[in-house]
Design an enzyme around this catalytic site. Sequence first.
Site, PDB file in Angstrom:
ATOM      1  N   HIS A 545      -4.881  -5.705   8.762  1.00  0.00           N
ATOM      2  CA  HIS A 545      -5.333  -4.670   7.832  1.00  0.00           C
ATOM      3  C   HIS A 545      -5.994  -3.590   8.672  1.00  0.00           C
ATOM      4  CE1 HIS A 545      -7.439  -3.644   3.749  1.00  0.00           C
ATOM      5  NE2 HIS A 545      -6.671  -2.674   4.210  1.00  0.00           N
ATOM      6  N   ASP A 624      -1.089  -4.236   5.897  1.00  0.00           N
ATOM      7  CA  ASP A 624      -1.397  -2.919   5.363  1.00  0.00           C
ATOM      8  C   ASP A 624      -1.836  -2.071   6.554  1.00  0.00           C
ATOM      9  OD1 ASP A 624      -2.358  -0.653   4.184  1.00  0.00           O
ATOM     10  OD2 ASP A 624      -3.856  -1.646   2.927  1.00  0.00           O
ATOM     11  N   PHE A 687      -2.717   9.180  -4.717  1.00  0.00           N
ATOM     12  CA  PHE A 687      -1.833   8.928  -3.585  1.00  0.00           C
ATOM     13  C   PHE A 687      -0.742   7.944  -3.995  1.00  0.00           C
ATOM     14  CE2 PHE A 687      -0.353   6.454   0.018  1.00  0.00           C
ATOM     15  CZ  PHE A 687       0.033   7.458   0.882  1.00  0.00           C
TER      16      PHE A 687
END
Length: 765
Positions: A545, A624, A687
């Site tokens: 992450h 991510d 977004f």
Amino acid sequence: MADYSAYQRGPGHAFYPQHAQTHLPSRNLPNRVRSPITSGRIPFSNSDTPSPSRSPGAQSPQQFGMFNQAHGHGSQAHNVMMNGGNSHQRYTTQMNLGKPFQHNPSHQHHGTYHQHQEHGTGAHGNQFNHQHNVSSGGISSVQPHFGQNHMQNGTPGSVHSGLNKPVSEHWAEQMKLAQTAREMTQSHSHARNHPSVNKNVIAGTNNGGQKESDKEERNRPAGQLQDGRENHVWTILDFGGQNLKTLTSTLFQYGFLTKLYLNCNKLSALPAGVGKLRNLSHLDVSLNELRTLPPEIGMLVNLKQLLAFDNNISYLPPELGSLFQLEILGIDGNPIPSEHKEIIMEEHGTSKLIEHFRETAPGPEAPMERDIIQLDEVGPEQETVSALSYNILCDKYCTPSQYGYTASGALDWEHRRETILAELRDRNADILCLQEIDLESYNDFFRPALAHNDYKGMFWQKTRARTMADKDAKLVDGCAVFYKNSKYVLLDKQVIDFTNIAINRPDMKGEHDIFNRVMPRDDIAVIAFLENRATGTRLIVGNVHVFWNPAFTDVKMVQVAILLESITKFANKWAKMPACTDKVLYRYANGDDEDENQEDNTKAPGPSMEYADGTQIPLLLCGDFNSTPTSGIYDFISNGSISHEHEDLGSRKYGNLTKDGISHPFSLKSSYSPIGELKFTNYTPNFTGVLDYIWYSTNTLQVVELLGDIDSEYLKRVPGFPNYHFPSDHVALFAKYAVKGRKEKRAIVEPDFGPGRDRDRDRQR
């Protein structure tokens, strides 16, 4: 062709086209537009008697008896004192005639009556032709903009008719806006009164307002303006008072618009395409003939004002519940349901009504299942491995302030975790990589729940947990890796602490950017080294992450560089690891198995594969990455190197990384690159884009199956995730791979030509 050169536009200015102008004899308009200010004016003995320069009170008997100014489309109001007339005809005041672009020169008035036709050009075509029937000294014969069927007790469809509650401050503000809307009946009245038209305002300013400071967005680029609206010289469009009956679909391609005025027209329906204008903060559809608002209005979550005064709206769609930033919902003059009237007339009525819709709305229908994209056929004997990557949105971050467009029930962790677990079980991947999972959720829920589905796991928190008390530390999120226990055996596991590695690198000691930018971040990565029990194939799995802030692209680059540098080091070490001798899966004994007669399909363990170096071991890198496909990180991972002068590194100094550039030895490719990536992996109002990836080593694996995009029809009425169907603002990624066979090097065998060959060799010597 209309001439727009006289109006110099700057960022944020309103744009409105002018009609073509017929050259008629010039006529000077008076500088004043109100009643005379000389001593010749007849004084009023009653202070409550309205004058042409003052709007009458809401209950004034003269409200509809002083003026009759409407014509055709109700735009050009002519301020003429009446001595009588229809007591039900409304009036409006002419505003700012002395300003530039106030009146089309083709509007010439001679005598007591005149009629003319405007010839539209450009986008207007001929649909704006209209008539002016104006009496210069008596009562006009023109019908007002709204007929008698709009009038109820002197106020069109008034929501406060028959209600005797004290007027709240919120409702008083709404009535003030309603009165203003009823006066703004000129053609392009909002544009005419815009500050950019005033000579005292310098062109190019942002309308006298201050830009809101960028708010931090969790794990997504913050402050990004979709559709590049900062690059447009105009973001406001005024179609008010144009007698429009329909709207072209082209209008809804202007996603950069922030304000849209469609007031004082003849629109009977607002097209669903309005949901595409997701940057709108102001929408005015007052004084039309609308009967309802489209459900797609719920997509406009950035709206601050939605004005729909004096229409025929009798139904408000529950999708309005998504408009959590709405400050004013102007609905006076509409026959809306009484329960909605009572709510909106209270203090903070708009926010209460929006909350009512949000919490009681049934929500959108469930979407169609995501498609499975088959890229290649796989034989029954072919070894495969599947992986799923998912940022599940930590409960600590899932707050109403962050996701105000989502019902509280959909944000509830009890609901969300069950929905997440159901998807993990349904996908049934060999490898699960989860981000934003906290310690409590891992220990108390996911680990025991997934154990029933043959999963074992490992988990590390972000480094801040080390400095916290246990009750706080258990809520800190991190990364978890689960694997099918019947298929794989765990050989090793490692955590990559980016900050600790960076500050201890010899080449980075003394670099200020390391201490100021990298060290404060507590992001981590987890690496697992697995072996297939049956085939002996070994596999490296990474889960990461990366730091979220788009202003720190250099920090992201350093973190990913350290990650791949660490994987390289461990991969070379693991390539020399001896064969695994204990791969037999544990079985129940002495009748403890719940089903003793169950057939055992487990294959006998095979010998461990041997690898010459770390790059020969199959590699899956999930996570991510908080970076789009146009980022430096994407280029670095897919191309294997990046220049030390790359713009994402800027002018920062990070030892050898910024002296020699960054590189890694693996041949990696995004699993979704064969289809050009998903449309998005992160879906929110501010977004929408790809931030999550599953990278694979192309020399050892071949992607054969992918999980497709979200149903596009479903998304037309969903402004953002999470919701009842999607428990995180990210979506799950799933891919299946075929393990490529090893190419064994064969020893070169020279042909045997018999005894004569040896004699020939002796002669040559």
